[in-house]
Design a protein around this motif. Structure first.
Motif, PDB file in Angstrom:
ATOM      1  N   HIS A 136      -4.911  50.908  45.680  1.00  0.00           N
ATOM      2  CA  HIS A 136      -5.926  50.153  46.403  1.00  0.00           C
ATOM      3  C   HIS A 136      -7.264  50.289  45.667  1.00  0.00           C
ATOM      4  O   HIS A 136      -7.513  51.280  44.971  1.00  0.00           O
ATOM      5  CB  HIS A 136      -6.088  50.673  47.845  1.00  0.00           C
TER       6      HIS A 136
ATOM      7  N   ASP B 260      -6.060  45.883  48.724  1.00  0.00           N
ATOM      8  CA  ASP B 260      -4.764  46.344  48.244  1.00  0.00           C
ATOM      9  C   ASP B 260      -4.478  45.775  46.855  1.00  0.00           C
ATOM     10  O   ASP B 260      -5.342  45.134  46.231  1.00  0.00           O
ATOM     11  CB  ASP B 260      -3.654  45.984  49.235  1.00  0.00           C
TER      12      ASP B 260
ATOM     13  N   GLN C  43      -2.228  54.385  48.847  1.00  0.00           N
ATOM     14  CA  GLN C  43      -1.785  54.463  50.240  1.00  0.00           C
ATOM     15  C   GLN C  43      -0.392  53.856  50.316  1.00  0.00           C
ATOM     16  O   GLN C  43      -0.166  52.739  49.837  1.00  0.00           O
ATOM     17  CB  GLN C  43      -2.747  53.710  51.157  1.00  0.00           C
ATOM     18  N   ASP C  44       0.532  54.624  50.918  1.00  0.00           N
ATOM     19  CA  ASP C  44       1.944  54.216  50.976  1.00  0.00           C
ATOM     20  C   ASP C  44       2.497  53.945  49.583  1.00  0.00           C
ATOM     21  O   ASP C  44       3.346  53.059  49.380  1.00  0.00           O
ATOM     22  CB  ASP C  44       2.113  52.971  51.860  1.00  0.00           C
TER      23      ASP C  44
END
Length: 437
Positions: free
Chosen positions: A203, A133, A198-199
């Motif tokens: 990443h 992340d 992602q979200d």
């Protein structure tokens, strides 16, 4: 004010005035007190019943819809509302909520199946997949990655890149080969880096492929091929040298050397010198392949380069079919050497057929490249002949390094060189594709 309280007040405003007026009319009429009380009680009961039904008919669909939406938010897509068959406003709302639940259920099923497929594929991959992340903490790993560290996937998740020793792998560089040591494995790895979101958060995705075994196998093949070629060339030279040296020693051992023996000795020494020079020429050719420097790139005008190279050949032996004006990104000296080798092969090929040799070029747009073509009217390429193998030659006295050097130069420029037989007539076409400036 809450919606239910507002609804209650508005319903009361609808019911209380008529009820008050009816009560007032009954009090001042001439009917008996029992009849007036019964009528008043009936009015109160009826108004209360109508009020409750009105309130329920409005609040129940809203609460049903709220319950369905709460279930959808919590991932329960199996619940459905009843009463959506009507064509009124409430029925349309409930029908849309049920349709939304059906769509979300299909989407959830698709996501579950895709996730299961992705999990299966990642589990079967030999390449290690690591996803970090924005804080460079490991968020995703496959079993191949866990085997590198000698632990489980669950134990790896949540560890930082520095703790795993993978900080250098997160640099956004092109695909490259690195030598790394992991707790449970070591060797050479091809590293590919990319990014995804992602979200809403960025990443880093790192894919490690173990190429040690492949490289070792390629090295073994290369060594076997090199040893076979070296053995062939060295034996071809040493065998006659040894034989002639023994014969010369016998001549000398026989006694005084006369003119006939002296002539035989000279011929033998000439053969030894010739074979030694051939062996030396072979070794120089090998050194040329092994020591090719990296290209020094610059802007090269294609037309001027072709004109210079063609001028080196015998006058009139090579024709230039001029193509469009263009510039390519290349090392001019190396590309000249490449074209010289191709032209010499083409000129040699048409000696027997007395055919024509020509050079032309075209421009390709996607990807941006220049294709140089050397076209001859010789015998063409023999079926199954791997002409780019070093030291492979079909010409007497040929070194077999010209085409191998051509391919090495083209590869260093990020281009390609291929030889193919012509379709319109007998002959061969050498195609060299190089990137444009």
């Amino acid at each position: 004010m809450r919606h239910e309280l507002r609804l209650t007040l508005w319903a009361a405003l609808l019911v209380v005035p008529p009820l008050a007026m009816a009560a007032w009319a009954l009090v001042f009429t001439s009917h008996g007190p029992i009849l007036r009380g019964a009528i008043l009680l009936a009015l109160v009961v009826w108004c209360t019943f109508a009020f409750m039904r009105l309130r329920a008919s409005i609040l129940v669909p809203l609460r049903t819809t709220a319950g369905l939406l709460q279930g959808l938010r919590e991932g329960n897509y199996s619940a459905r509302a009843r009463g959506e068959a009507g064509d009124d406003g409430v029925g349309q709302v409930l029908a849309e909520v049920n349709a939304l639940a059906d769509w979300l259920q299909r989407q959830r099923l698709t996501e579950v199946e895709a996730s299961a497929l992705l999990t299966t594929v990642m589990a079967e991959l030999d390449a290690a997949v690591l996803a970090f992340d924005g804080r460079r903490v490991l968020a995703l790993a496959n079993p191949a990655a866990a085997r590198l560290f000698g632990t489980s996937v669950e134990a790896l998740l949540g560890m930082s890149a520095s703790a795993l020793g993978c900080e250098a792998l997160l640099d956004p560089l092109p695909a490259r080969l690195v030598s790394m040591d992991f707790p449970n494995a070591s060797g050479r790895w091809e590293v590919r880096h990319s990014s995804f979101r992602q979200d809403g958060l960025a990443h880093h995705l790192v894919v490690l492929t173990d190429v040690s075994r492949t490289l070792r196998e390629e090295e073994r093949v290369a060594w076997r091929r090199l040893i076979r070629v070296l053995s062939h060339e060295v034996n071809n030279s040493l065998t006659p040298i040894t034989s002639i040296a023994n014969s010369l020693a016998q001549f000398v051992d026989r006694g005084p050397v006369d003119d006939v023996v002296r002539a035989d000795v000279r011929r033998g020494l000439g053969v030894i010198e010739q074979r030694a020079e051939g062996l030396n020429r072979f070794l120089r050719g090998y050194a040329t392949l092994a020591k090719l420097p990296p290209p020094r790139l610059g802007d090269v005008a294609v037309g001027a380069l072709v004109t210079r190279v063609v001028a080196l050949e015998a006058a009139g032996s090579v024709a230039v079919d001029a193509g469009p004006a263009c510039v390519m990104r290349a090392d001019a000296d190396q590309i000249e050497q490449l074209l010289i080798n191709l032209l010499r092969n083409a000129v040699d090929a048409v000696r027997e057929t007395r055919g024509r040799v020509s050079v032309t070029w075209t421009i390709e747009e996607d990807p941006a490249a220049v294709e140089l073509q050397v076209v001859d009217e010789g015998h063409g390429v023999a079926a199954g002949a791997d002409v780019f193998v070093p030291f492979f030659t079909t010409r007497p006295g040929g070194t077999g390094i010209g085409l191998a050097l051509c391919r090495q130069i083209a590869d260093a420029h990020g281009g390609t060189v291929v030889l193919e037989n012509r379709l319109d007539r007998q002959g061969c076409i050498a195609r060299v594709r190089l990137p444009r400036a």
